[in-house]
Design an enzyme around this catalytic site. Structure first.
Site, PDB file in Angstrom:
ATOM      1  N   ALA A 158      54.430  33.770  46.575  1.00 31.35           N
ATOM      2  CA  ALA A 158      54.993  34.206  47.863  1.00 31.35           C
ATOM      3  C   ALA A 158      56.308  34.961  47.718  1.00 31.35           C
ATOM      4  O   ALA A 158      56.765  35.592  48.669  1.00 31.35           O
ATOM      5  CB  ALA A 158      55.186  32.997  48.755  1.00 31.35           C
ATOM      6  N   LYS A 200      55.083  40.296  49.891  1.00 34.47           N
ATOM      7  CA  LYS A 200      56.084  40.940  50.746  1.00 34.47           C
ATOM      8  C   LYS A 200      55.552  42.222  51.390  1.00 34.47           C
ATOM      9  O   LYS A 200      55.756  42.463  52.577  1.00 34.47           O
ATOM     10  CB  LYS A 200      57.336  41.241  49.916  1.00 34.47           C
ATOM     11  N   ASP A 251      38.616  42.583  47.214  1.00 34.32           N
ATOM     12  CA  ASP A 251      38.601  43.984  46.805  1.00 34.32           C
ATOM     13  C   ASP A 251      39.102  44.712  48.034  1.00 34.32           C
ATOM     14  O   ASP A 251      38.374  44.846  49.024  1.00 34.32           O
ATOM     15  CB  ASP A 251      37.177  44.438  46.451  1.00 34.32           C
ATOM     16  N   HIS A 252      40.356  45.159  48.008  1.00 33.10           N
ATOM     17  CA  HIS A 252      40.939  45.609  49.276  1.00 33.10           C
ATOM     18  C   HIS A 252      40.247  46.857  49.841  1.00 33.10           C
ATOM     19  O   HIS A 252      40.344  47.131  51.027  1.00 33.10           O
ATOM     20  CB  HIS A 252      42.462  45.791  49.166  1.00 33.10           C
ATOM     21  N   GLU A 261      45.162  59.648  43.296  1.00 32.89           N
ATOM     22  CA  GLU A 261      46.505  59.183  43.656  1.00 32.89           C
ATOM     23  C   GLU A 261      47.526  60.170  43.131  1.00 32.89           C
ATOM     24  O   GLU A 261      47.302  60.803  42.092  1.00 32.89           O
ATOM     25  CB  GLU A 261      46.780  57.826  43.010  1.00 32.89           C
ATOM     26  N   ASP A 303      40.871  49.144  36.316  1.00 31.11           N
ATOM     27  CA  ASP A 303      41.731  49.031  37.489  1.00 31.11           C
ATOM     28  C   ASP A 303      41.029  49.523  38.760  1.00 31.11           C
ATOM     29  O   ASP A 303      41.220  48.960  39.833  1.00 31.11           O
ATOM     30  CB  ASP A 303      43.005  49.861  37.251  1.00 31.11           C
ATOM     31  N   HIS A 344      36.668  48.931  42.993  1.00 24.11           N
ATOM     32  CA  HIS A 344      36.610  49.774  44.201  1.00 24.11           C
ATOM     33  C   HIS A 344      35.539  50.870  44.134  1.00 24.11           C
ATOM     34  O   HIS A 344      34.789  51.068  45.088  1.00 24.11           O
ATOM     35  CB  HIS A 344      37.966  50.439  44.454  1.00 24.11           C
ATOM     36  N   LYS A 366      45.380  58.786  38.417  1.00 25.75           N
ATOM     37  CA  LYS A 366      46.774  58.774  38.863  1.00 25.75           C
ATOM     38  C   LYS A 366      47.376  60.152  38.621  1.00 25.75           C
ATOM     39  O   LYS A 366      46.891  60.920  37.799  1.00 25.75           O
ATOM     40  CB  LYS A 366      47.547  57.707  38.100  1.00 25.75           C
TER      41      LYS A 366
HETATM   42  N1  LIG Z   1      51.453  44.300  44.139  1.00 24.20           N
HETATM   43  C1  LIG Z   1      50.345  44.927  44.514  1.00 24.20           C
HETATM   44  O1  LIG Z   1      50.351  45.942  45.221  1.00 24.20           O
HETATM   45  C2  LIG Z   1      49.030  44.403  44.097  1.00 24.20           C
HETATM   46  C3  LIG Z   1      48.926  43.224  43.398  1.00 24.20           C
HETATM   47  N2  LIG Z   1      47.694  42.740  43.070  1.00 24.20           N
HETATM   48  C4  LIG Z   1      47.564  41.468  42.349  1.00 24.20           C
HETATM   49  O2  LIG Z   1      48.256  40.445  43.044  1.00 24.20           O
HETATM   50  C5  LIG Z   1      48.807  39.504  42.126  1.00 24.20           C
HETATM   51  C6  LIG Z   1      50.313  39.389  42.359  1.00 24.20           C
HETATM   52  O3  LIG Z   1      50.906  40.643  42.164  1.00 24.20           O
HETATM   53  P1  LIG Z   1      52.438  40.918  42.533  1.00 24.20           P
HETATM   54  O4  LIG Z   1      52.820  40.298  43.817  1.00 24.20           O
HETATM   55  O5  LIG Z   1      52.606  42.379  42.378  1.00 24.20           O
HETATM   56  O6  LIG Z   1      53.207  40.161  41.348  1.00 24.20           O
HETATM   57  P2  LIG Z   1      54.759  39.864  41.209  1.00 24.20           P
HETATM   58  O7  LIG Z   1      55.067  39.888  39.760  1.00 24.20           O
HETATM   59  O8  LIG Z   1      55.569  40.665  42.135  1.00 24.20           O
HETATM   60  O9  LIG Z   1      54.883  38.337  41.713  1.00 24.20           O
HETATM   61  C7  LIG Z   1      54.425  37.271  40.933  1.00 24.20           C
HETATM   62  C8  LIG Z   1      54.601  35.970  41.705  1.00 24.20           C
HETATM   63  O10 LIG Z   1      54.173  34.904  40.887  1.00 24.20           O
HETATM   64  C9  LIG Z   1      55.182  33.886  40.871  1.00 24.20           C
HETATM   65  N3  LIG Z   1      55.146  33.161  39.605  1.00 24.20           N
HETATM   66  C10 LIG Z   1      55.152  33.670  38.362  1.00 24.20           C
HETATM   67  N4  LIG Z   1      55.097  32.676  37.458  1.00 24.20           N
HETATM   68  C11 LIG Z   1      55.056  31.515  38.151  1.00 24.20           C
HETATM   69  C12 LIG Z   1      54.964  30.159  37.807  1.00 24.20           C
HETATM   70  N5  LIG Z   1      54.905  29.766  36.541  1.00 24.20           N
HETATM   71  N6  LIG Z   1      54.923  29.247  38.796  1.00 24.20           N
HETATM   72  C13 LIG Z   1      54.983  29.609  40.086  1.00 24.20           C
HETATM   73  N7  LIG Z   1      55.050  30.885  40.485  1.00 24.20           N
HETATM   74  C14 LIG Z   1      55.108  31.816  39.532  1.00 24.20           C
HETATM   75  C15 LIG Z   1      56.450  34.636  41.050  1.00 24.20           C
HETATM   76  O11 LIG Z   1      57.419  33.732  41.484  1.00 24.20           O
HETATM   77  P3  LIG Z   1      58.986  34.003  41.210  1.00 24.20           P
HETATM   78  O12 LIG Z   1      59.221  35.394  41.694  1.00 24.20           O
HETATM   79  O13 LIG Z   1      59.662  32.996  42.050  1.00 24.20           O
HETATM   80  O14 LIG Z   1      59.198  33.880  39.733  1.00 24.20           O
HETATM   81  C16 LIG Z   1      56.037  35.663  42.093  1.00 24.20           C
HETATM   82  O15 LIG Z   1      56.027  35.085  43.375  1.00 24.20           O
HETATM   83  C17 LIG Z   1      48.409  40.023  40.734  1.00 24.20           C
HETATM   84  O16 LIG Z   1      47.207  39.404  40.370  1.00 24.20           O
HETATM   85  C18 LIG Z   1      48.180  41.510  40.963  1.00 24.20           C
HETATM   86  O17 LIG Z   1      47.283  42.044  40.022  1.00 24.20           O
HETATM   87  C19 LIG Z   1      46.544  43.386  43.453  1.00 24.20           C
HETATM   88  C20 LIG Z   1      46.587  44.561  44.145  1.00 24.20           C
HETATM   89  C21 LIG Z   1      47.828  45.193  44.501  1.00 24.20           C
HETATM   90  O1  LIG Z   2      43.712  48.149  43.247  1.00 20.85           O
HETATM   91  C1  LIG Z   2      44.393  49.137  43.090  1.00 20.85           C
HETATM   92  O2  LIG Z   2      44.413  50.065  44.053  1.00 20.85           O
HETATM   93  C2  LIG Z   2      45.485  50.988  44.160  1.00 20.85           C
HETATM   94  C3  LIG Z   2      44.987  52.108  45.051  1.00 20.85           C
HETATM   95  O3  LIG Z   2      44.736  51.578  46.328  1.00 20.85           O
HETATM   96  P1  LIG Z   2      44.774  52.528  47.588  1.00 20.85           P
HETATM   97  O4  LIG Z   2      44.392  51.624  48.706  1.00 20.85           O
HETATM   98  O5  LIG Z   2      46.153  53.076  47.678  1.00 20.85           O
HETATM   99  O6  LIG Z   2      43.794  53.616  47.328  1.00 20.85           O
HETATM  100  C4  LIG Z   2      45.904  51.517  42.816  1.00 20.85           C
HETATM  101  O7  LIG Z   2      47.092  52.265  42.950  1.00 20.85           O
HETATM  102  C5  LIG Z   2      46.171  50.367  41.889  1.00 20.85           C
HETATM  103  O8  LIG Z   2      46.465  50.886  40.586  1.00 20.85           O
HETATM  104  C6  LIG Z   2      44.991  49.455  41.793  1.00 20.85           C
HETATM  105  O9  LIG Z   2      45.364  48.278  41.103  1.00 20.85           O
END
Ligand SMILES: NC(=O)C1=CN([C@@H]2O[C@H](COP(=O)(O)OP(=O)(O)OC[C@H]3O[C@@H](n4cnc5c(N)ncnc54)[C@H](OP(=O)(O)O)[C@@H]3O)[C@@H](O)[C@H]2O)C=CC1
Ligand SMILES: O=C1O[C@H](COP(=O)(O)O)[C@@H](O)[C@H](O)[C@H]1O
Length: 502
Positions: free
Chosen positions: A16, A22, A180-181, A219, A238, A243, A343
């Site tokens: 979270a 976020k 799968d968004h 992209e 990826d 997708h 990309k």
């Molecule tokens: N960001 C994106 O746009 C996308 C992300 N995803 C997937 O979503 C998932 C999360 O991605 P993202 O939000 O970017 O990752 P981040 O690195 O931003 O966040 C990781 C989160 O995991 C928590 N965390 C890490 N280690 C631990 C632990 N040991 N115990 C508890 N909490 C822990 C962190 O907590 P803390 O910060 O407190 O350390 C943080 O909240 C991944 O699987 C990613 O592939 C998929 C599509 C798009």
């Molecule tokens: O899952 C993913 O998708 C994005 C692209 O998503 P879009 O909705 O903006 O088309 C991609 O950038 C990312 O690398 C991949 O993990």
């Protein structure tokens, strides 16, 4: 606020404090709340490693909603439903604390024991978390328990199978919602409706009338700060494994006997099973890989992939894939589905172009040049809509033709990875509708298809890397892939639905 009579639920988000929560999850849940699509009996329990108080977490959620134009009062009433637990996922003891807090929220907000566990964390934690959720009694409630899993679901078939086995020890297939968004995007969901609710398309939707189908998801952004992840993934894992192949399945599937989750999924699985497997050197005839060099994107000079953060300066990782997918069944024999994703390309766009076969003879129009083929363009993003390209008579004395377009533009949402997809998917999950999530059988077959390609690519270094300039539409070989079949990529920038309507 007045809310729909949707099920009460505790939404527990692991990760979270992270980026996904976020940027996507909090705004999406808030939008559902604002639109009255959540029961008033809900709680959002954020779980992260950081030692945050409830109030600190509430500030964090508030920040994520600031872009919203809605009133402070609504934001505050949403925030009242939020709580936080600092927690290390690999530490057994902290699951007991988590369980106690979940039970308290359950009582406070009258949640009837309904729980959604959303794993927005690195995939190596998925198995550990699900083991603990079961062992430590968090799933032991009188309501429903659902598990939402972010991508990537494994790295290949072997790791995905191992992960699946592990999570299935704690959750049944019906309880698992693999995200799968793309399946939450409005126009991806519209593919089935366009096909199965229109008498003019369905009879034509086969190899007798369609010459090829092109799916492009381009992209403009590079890999940015995700180099570490991307180096182990590449565009094939990826984007293609999930997708792109999901879109192929939706375009190619047979009409389901009813619109139920199981029937739709089973038709998609039949498409995956019919995809022609390609392996070894044969991969070079069907697939092309690319990696971006420096260049100019939207007027800004940008660096090459190999110069990016956390990227090996001699990296063999692909940032672009183009491929020809053949579906060896009665409906699609001989029709190539061309897919292309990458990309740092010219535009941010996802479009599907269905190209119909030429009419049997050009009767008498435009004798000196050939008629344009009919196209059905499905605009997925950033513009959303449908365009049908036809030939019509030129307004003049003669019988010359001109291309015309019939367009429908759905409300267009600009931006990258807009929260709407997550909003829809979260809503589906609250309602218990898993249709737009991927079943294990789909994941298994898509990995099996992709693994053969990655095995070949990983065993051979692509000497031409980097082989496309940032800001271009990929390497020349991608054009050659279509040219050898007598086709070319339709220029997706020019097919923009907004341009058609203006
Ligand atoms: N960001 C994106 O746009 C996308 C992300 N995803 C997937 O979503 C998932 C999360 O991605 P993202 O939000 O970017 O990752 P981040 O690195 O931003 O966040 C990781 C989160 O995991 C928590 N965390 C890490 N280690 C631990 C632990 N040991 N115990 C508890 N909490 C822990 C962190 O907590 P803390 O910060 O407190 O350390 C943080 O909240 C991944 O699987 C990613 O592939 C998929 C599509 C798009
Ligand atoms: O899952 C993913 O998708 C994005 C692209 O998503 P879009 O909705 O903006 O088309 C991609 O950038 C990312 O690398 C991949 O993990």
């Amino acid at each position: 606020m007045k809310q729909e009579n949707t099920p009460s639920t505790l939404i527990m988000i692991f990760g979270a404090t992270g980026d996904l929560a976020k940027r996507k999850l909090f705004p999406s849940l808030y939008q559902l709340y604002l639109k009255g699509k959540m029961s008033n009996n809900f709680a959002l329990l954020g779980v992260g490693r950081r030692e945050w108080s409830h109030d600190r977490f509430k500030d964090h959620v508030r920040d994520s909603l600031q872009a919203s134009s809605h009133s402070k009062e609504h934001i505050e009433s949403f925030i009242e439903h939020c709580a936080y637990q600092s927690h290390d996922v690999s530490d057994s003891d902290s699951y007991i604390q988590l369980k106690n807090l979940a039970n308290e929220l359950d009582q406070q907000f009258e949640l009837c024991g309904n729980r959604i566990f959303y794993l927005a964390m690195a995939p190596e934690f998925f198995g550990t978390i699900t083991d603990h959720l079961k062992q430590d009694g968090l799933t032991d409630t009188k309501g429903f328990c659902r598990l939402v899993i972010e991508k990537p679901f494994g790295h290949d078939l072997a790791s995905a199978s191992a992960l699946n086995e592990q999570i299935r020890k704690s959750f049944s297939e019906e309880q698992i919602y693999r995200i799968d968004h793309y399946l939450g995007k409005e126009m991806v969901q519209n593919i089935e409706v366009i096909r199965f609710a229109n008498a003019i398309f369905e009879p034509q939707w086969n190899s007798r009338f369609i010459s090829n189908i092109q799916i492009t998801s381009s992209e403009t952004l590079g890999v940015e700060e995700r180099g570490r992840y991307y180096e182990t993934s590449g565009a094939l894992r990826d984007m293609v494994q999930n997708h792109m192949l999901q879109m192929v399945a939706l375009l190619a599937m047979e009409p389901p006997i009813r619109l139920s989750t199981d029937e739709i999924r089973s038709e998609k699985v039949r498409v995956f099973r019919a995809m022609r497997p390609i392996e070894g050197t044969e991969v070079d005839d069907y697939f092309v890989r690319g990696q971006y060099a420096e260049g100019t994107v939207n007027g800004t000079d940008v660096d090459s992939y190999r110069n990016g953060e956390n990227v090996d300066p001699t990296s063999n990782t692909e940032t672009f894939v183009a491929g020809k997918v053949m579906i060896d069944n009665f409906r699609w024999a001989g029709v190539p589905f061309f897919i292309r994703t990458g990309k740092r390309m010219t535009v941010k766009s996802t479009k599907i172009v269905v190209q119909f076969k030429d009419i049997p003879m050009n009767l008498y129009y435009n004798k000196e040049h050939s008629l344009d083929p009919n196209l059905l363009v499905i605009h997925i993003q950033p513009d959303e809509g449908v365009t049908l390209h036809l030939n019509a008579k030129k307004t003049s004395q003669g019988i010359d033709t001109k291309p015309v377009k019939l367009s429908y533009s759905a409300s267009s949402i600009d931006g990258i990875n807009t929260p709407e997809a997550y909003e829809k998917l979260l809503y589906d999950c609250i309602l218990g509708d898993a249709t737009n999530f991927t079943h294990w059988d789909e994941v298994k077959h898509s990995w099996s298809f992709v693994d053969k390609i990655s095995t070949h690519w990983e065993s051979t270094t692509e000497e031409s890397f980097p082989n496309y300039a940032s800001g271009s539409m990929g390497p020349a070989k991608s054009d050659e892939l279509l040219a050898q079949e007598g086709f070319e990529w339709w220029p997706i920038g020019e097919l923009d639905v907004k341009k058609t309507i203006e």
